[in-house]
Motif scaffolding. Structure first.
Motif, PDB file in Angstrom:
ATOM      1  N   GLU A 132      -1.027   9.409  -7.996  1.00  0.00           N
ATOM      2  CA  GLU A 132       0.127   9.680  -7.137  1.00  0.00           C
ATOM      3  C   GLU A 132       0.384  11.177  -7.008  1.00  0.00           C
ATOM      4  O   GLU A 132       0.683  11.674  -5.917  1.00  0.00           O
ATOM      5  N   ASN A 133       0.241  11.918  -8.097  1.00  0.00           N
ATOM      6  CA  ASN A 133       0.580  13.340  -8.115  1.00  0.00           C
ATOM      7  C   ASN A 133      -0.616  14.271  -7.974  1.00  0.00           C
ATOM      8  O   ASN A 133      -0.448  15.466  -7.734  1.00  0.00           O
ATOM      9  N   GLY A 134      -1.831  13.741  -8.117  1.00  0.00           N
ATOM     10  CA  GLY A 134      -3.026  14.545  -7.961  1.00  0.00           C
ATOM     11  C   GLY A 134      -3.592  15.036  -9.280  1.00  0.00           C
ATOM     12  O   GLY A 134      -2.879  15.139 -10.281  1.00  0.00           O
ATOM     13  N   PHE A 135      -4.888  15.346  -9.278  1.00  0.00           N
ATOM     14  CA  PHE A 135      -5.540  15.861 -10.483  1.00  0.00           C
ATOM     15  C   PHE A 135      -6.780  16.654 -10.081  1.00  0.00           C
ATOM     16  O   PHE A 135      -7.274  16.558  -8.962  1.00  0.00           O
TER      17      PHE A 135
ATOM     18  N   GLY B 139      -3.531  13.769  -4.260  1.00  0.00           N
ATOM     19  CA  GLY B 139      -2.324  13.044  -4.667  1.00  0.00           C
ATOM     20  C   GLY B 139      -1.809  12.185  -3.538  1.00  0.00           C
ATOM     21  O   GLY B 139      -1.647  12.652  -2.402  1.00  0.00           O
ATOM     22  N   LEU B 140      -1.523  10.911  -3.826  1.00  0.00           N
ATOM     23  CA  LEU B 140      -1.092   9.969  -2.794  1.00  0.00           C
ATOM     24  C   LEU B 140       0.213  10.383  -2.139  1.00  0.00           C
ATOM     25  O   LEU B 140       0.404  10.194  -0.935  1.00  0.00           O
TER      26      LEU B 140
ATOM     27  N   TYR C 139       0.466  10.946   1.793  1.00  0.00           N
ATOM     28  CA  TYR C 139       1.502  10.267   2.587  1.00  0.00           C
ATOM     29  C   TYR C 139       2.257  11.266   3.454  1.00  0.00           C
ATOM     30  O   TYR C 139       2.435  11.046   4.660  1.00  0.00           O
ATOM     31  N   ALA C 140       2.696  12.375   2.854  1.00  0.00           N
ATOM     32  CA  ALA C 140       3.456  13.377   3.610  1.00  0.00           C
ATOM     33  C   ALA C 140       2.631  13.944   4.759  1.00  0.00           C
ATOM     34  O   ALA C 140       3.140  14.152   5.871  1.00  0.00           O
ATOM     35  N   LEU C 141       1.357  14.182   4.524  1.00  0.00           N
ATOM     36  CA  LEU C 141       0.496  14.760   5.558  1.00  0.00           C
ATOM     37  C   LEU C 141       0.234  13.794   6.702  1.00  0.00           C
ATOM     38  O   LEU C 141       0.058  14.218   7.850  1.00  0.00           O
TER      39      LEU C 141
ATOM     40  N   VAL D 240      -1.322   6.525   5.279  1.00  0.00           N
ATOM     41  CA  VAL D 240      -1.043   5.644   4.146  1.00  0.00           C
ATOM     42  C   VAL D 240       0.449   5.370   4.114  1.00  0.00           C
ATOM     43  O   VAL D 240       1.263   6.174   4.591  1.00  0.00           O
ATOM     44  N   GLY D 241       0.817   4.215   3.567  1.00  0.00           N
ATOM     45  CA  GLY D 241       2.217   3.859   3.449  1.00  0.00           C
ATOM     46  C   GLY D 241       2.886   4.632   2.322  1.00  0.00           C
ATOM     47  O   GLY D 241       2.265   5.432   1.623  1.00  0.00           O
ATOM     48  N   ASN D 242       4.178   4.358   2.131  1.00  0.00           N
ATOM     49  CA  ASN D 242       4.916   5.074   1.092  1.00  0.00           C
ATOM     50  C   ASN D 242       4.701   4.424  -0.279  1.00  0.00           C
ATOM     51  O   ASN D 242       3.946   3.464  -0.422  1.00  0.00           O
TER      52      ASN D 242
END
Length: 271
Positions: free
Chosen positions: A102-105, A115-116, A120-122, A153-155
């Motif tokens: 979710e947050n990225g790595f 990060g998901l 999503y925001a993009l 992608v959805g939220n």
């Protein structure tokens, strides 16, 4: 001197340090705000300056609450926002938990998953539709690509559900799969990880005659699995001679069935 600096001059010694710290914080905040002005995404940055070099930039998509850093690959056609890179160079494991995905790595300049929440925001920007471009290569030096337009992608409440539009390219539509089995179709699938499976394994999935509680256990990765599907670009990176016939591989089977890929890159392209 600014307003806070003048105010600090008039203060007594005991309050001077506190005031100077306030000035410093204000300047840091202003610096961060200036960084946020680089663009909505990599294409927006390229549009403002099509001579921009590839590298790490700060973006703030339309409607997003926060700015964040991304790697932009600047091409003749525009700026592409890199959301995944997997090539074994950094030895990065993609067998991560939900919070990681979710947050990225990883490192933006090397192997990473953006990060998901940022993907999503993009992909949810008003009047800025996006498409997904997947670039892949094998150990024989061959390369291929797949594009899906539109892509989003959805939220988080929708488990970042995959919405991939019309396919084009040379790699084949592995999201749909190379099988007539509808269960392998990953289009509209939810994202799954080993600690948060959303993969239609009810209660288990059958693979190679064995039963598994989730696709992430089989494929050792987070992905848009569906009982379990066949595509998985977040799989375990394997090099020759151990790159064939491994379930947990970097897989795009409509192009190279039963073979782990040398690299994969996933980009968001806006217009």
């Amino acid at each position: 001197m600014g307003t806070y600096d003048t105010r600090c001059v008039r203060m007594k010694t005991r309050n001077l340090l506190r005031c100077l710290l306030l000035v410093l914080c204000q300047r840091i905040t202003l610096s961060q705000e200036e960084q946020q002005a680089e663009g909505f995404d990599c294409f927006d940055i390229w549009t403002k300056n099509n001579l921009s070099d590839s590298g790490i930039y700060t973006v703030k998509p339309k409607g997003a609450d926060v700015a964040f850093k991304v790697f932009c690959e600047m091409t003749k056609e525009g700026g592409w926002t890199l959301i995944q890179k997997h090539n074994g160079d950094d030895g990065l494991s993609f067998n991560k938990m939900w919070d990681d995905y979710e947050n990225g790595f990883g490192q933006l300049g090397g192997e990473h998953w953006l990060g998901l929440r940022y993907i999503y925001a993009l992909t949810q920007q008003t009047d800025r539709p996006s498409k997904l471009r997947i670039s892949i290569g094998d150990f024989n030096g061959q390369e291929a690509f797949a594009e899906y337009s539109p892509f989003s992608v959805g939220n988080a409440q929708q488990f970042y559900r995959l919405s991939a539009g019309i396919y084009s390219g040379t790699a084949g539509d592995a999201f749909f799969g190379n099988s007539e089995n509808e269960l392998f179709n990953q289009h509209t699938s939810f994202f799954s990880t080993v600690d948060k499976p959303n993969d239609n394994c009810n209660p288990t999935c059958l693979f190679g005659g064995l039963m598994y509680i989730s696709c992430s256990h089989i494929y050792q990765a987070g992905w848009w699995f569906n009982s379990c599907g066949e595509a998985n670009l977040n799989g375990r990176w394997r090099q020759p001679p151990r790159h064939r016939y491994q379930a947990s591989s970097v897989s795009w089977p409509t192009w190279r069935p039963n073979e782990s890929l040398k690299f994969s890159k996933m980009y968001l392209i806006h217009n």
